[in-house]
Design a protein around this motif. Structure first.
Motif, short mmCIF file in Angstrom:
data_model
loop_
_atom_site.label_atom_id
_atom_site.label_comp_id
_atom_site.label_asym_id
_atom_site.label_seq_id
_atom_site.Cartn_x
_atom_site.Cartn_y
_atom_site.Cartn_z
N LEU A 1 31.58 7.19 16.40
CA LEU A 1 33.03 6.77 16.26
C LEU A 1 33.27 5.43 16.17
N ALA A 2 32.83 4.51 17.17
CA ALA A 2 33.25 3.16 16.84
C ALA A 2 32.84 2.44 15.71
N SER A 3 31.78 2.61 15.28
CA SER A 3 30.89 2.06 14.00
C SER A 3 31.92 2.83 12.97
N LYS A 4 32.11 4.02 12.95
CA LYS A 4 32.91 4.72 11.88
C LYS A 4 34.27 4.06 11.69
N HIS B 1 40.64 -3.06 13.50
CA HIS B 1 40.79 -4.56 13.81
C HIS B 1 40.03 -4.55 15.30
N ALA B 2 39.91 -3.61 15.88
CA ALA B 2 39.30 -3.71 17.28
C ALA B 2 39.05 -2.38 17.49
N VAL B 3 37.86 -2.30 18.63
CA VAL B 3 37.80 -0.73 19.14
C VAL B 3 37.95 -0.79 20.62
N MET B 4 38.57 0.17 21.21
CA MET B 4 38.90 0.35 22.53
C MET B 4 38.23 1.37 23.07
N PRO B 5 36.99 1.32 23.60
CA PRO B 5 36.30 2.32 24.23
C PRO B 5 36.70 2.64 25.71
N ILE C 1 33.09 1.64 34.71
CA ILE C 1 32.30 2.14 33.38
C ILE C 1 31.16 3.23 33.67
N LEU C 2 31.55 4.48 33.38
CA LEU C 2 30.76 5.71 33.50
C LEU C 2 29.59 5.63 32.63
N ASN C 3 29.72 5.08 31.39
CA ASN C 3 28.43 5.24 30.76
C ASN C 3 28.03 3.60 29.92
N PRO C 4 27.67 2.74 30.94
CA PRO C 4 27.01 1.34 30.44
C PRO C 4 26.21 1.36 29.27
N LEU C 5 25.37 2.42 29.18
CA LEU C 5 24.42 2.53 27.90
C LEU C 5 25.07 2.60 26.53
N HIS C 6 26.00 3.56 26.47
CA HIS C 6 26.91 3.68 25.27
C HIS C 6 27.58 2.55 25.12
N LEU C 7 28.25 1.91 26.08
CA LEU C 7 29.05 0.63 26.03
C LEU C 7 28.22 -0.31 25.62
N SER C 8 27.17 -0.58 26.03
CA SER C 8 26.15 -1.50 25.48
C SER C 8 25.94 -1.33 23.95
N TYR C 9 25.75 -0.03 23.82
CA TYR C 9 25.42 0.25 22.36
C TYR C 9 26.59 -0.15 21.18
N ILE C 10 27.84 0.05 21.71
CA ILE C 10 29.14 -0.31 21.00
C ILE C 10 29.29 -1.76 20.97
#
Ligand SMILES: CC(=O)[C@@H](O)[C@H](O)COP(=O)(O)O
Length: 255
Positions: free
Chosen positions: A136-139, A146-150, A161-170
């Protein structure tokens, strides 16, 4: 510098107003945090009331305003709220927040995407609040956000941070700023987000509900600065086995 759209900021801490014990404490905490961007729910403001504490507090040239569309359940509602904020002279920069579930307060991905699309067409600077979903962040980035706010964790849970792996991908894929938003509970959480390469952190309750919000505001400011410095300095890689710091050979034996 943090760059969002055509605006630049020195501070990488975005602070949510509201839920502070008093306007005075909020004012002192804002000062201690050295934030330059304040976010607030437009739906909670009384735009017609000059005596509304929040309106008065935010009527300052020292800050950039980031109205959010909290309260919206559909894209159309989010757009209506954002337009109200812009028409009231608050800002054309908006945190797109469309909640999909009342219990978890997790964002509705479909409505958030639609709202962002509509707001971009209306010329807003859009910062969509999303779950930690790299696709979703990439879409949203492709769409022109102008920014994404996960989210680090659900709003107000303070779980970090519950999912550091997903955050690292973003972080790895994003060309627009990644602002970790919601669920931060302690300075170490904020620092970790920055160490991982996030561009900024948005938080509210970790400061507003701390025993001493002013002191916590300063702690968050320092944690975010430290995390950013660490990211820029480049931390050492994690190793599986020990690595001695001093020579292991040729050491005199005194036994
Ligand atoms: C004020 C605001 O925008 C909040 O909805 C935001 O998501 C912060 O959440 P926390 O209170 O968990 O930091």
């Amino acid at each position: 510098m943090l760059k969002i759209g055509d605006r630049t900021f020195r501070s990488r801490l975005l602070l949510g107003t509201g839920t502070f014990p008093s306007v005075d404490v909020q004012r002192e905490a804002v000062k201690a945090s050295e934030t330059e961007i304040l976010t607030f729910a437009v739906a909670k403001m009384n735009m017609d009331d000059d005596d509304d504490d929040l309106v008065a507090e935010l009527n300052s040239d020292s800050f950039s305003m980031l109205p959010n569309t909290a309260g919206a359940k559909t894209a159309e509602e989010a757009v209506r709220i954002a337009k109200l904020a812009r028409a009231s002279g608050l800002s054309d920069m908006v945190k797109v927040e469309v909640i999909g579930d009342d219990q978890t307060l997790l964002p509705d991905a479909v409505e958030t995407y639609r709202a962002t699309e509509m707001l971009l067409e209306e010329g807003f600077i859009t910062l969509p609040y999303i779950a930690d979903d790299p696709v979703l962040a990439s879409k949203l980035e492709e769409l022109g956000a102008h920014a994404v706010m996960p989210g680090a964790a659900p709003i107000g849970t303070g779980r970090g941070i519950l999912n550091p792996l997903h955050l690292s991908y973003i972080v790895a894929q994003s060309q627009v700023p990644v602002i970790v938003d919601a669920g931060i509970g302690a300075p170490s959480h904020a620092s970790l987000a920055m160490e991982m390469g996030a561009d900024a952190v948005l938080l509210n309750r970790a400061i507003s509900q701390a025993d001493d919000p002013v002191k916590m505001a300063e702690a968050m400011k320092l944690a975010i600065q430290a995390g950013r410095l660490s990211y820029e300095a480049g931390r050492i890689p994690v190793k599986r086995f020990a690595k001695a710091s001093s020579p292991q050979e040729g050491v005199p034996f005194y036994g």
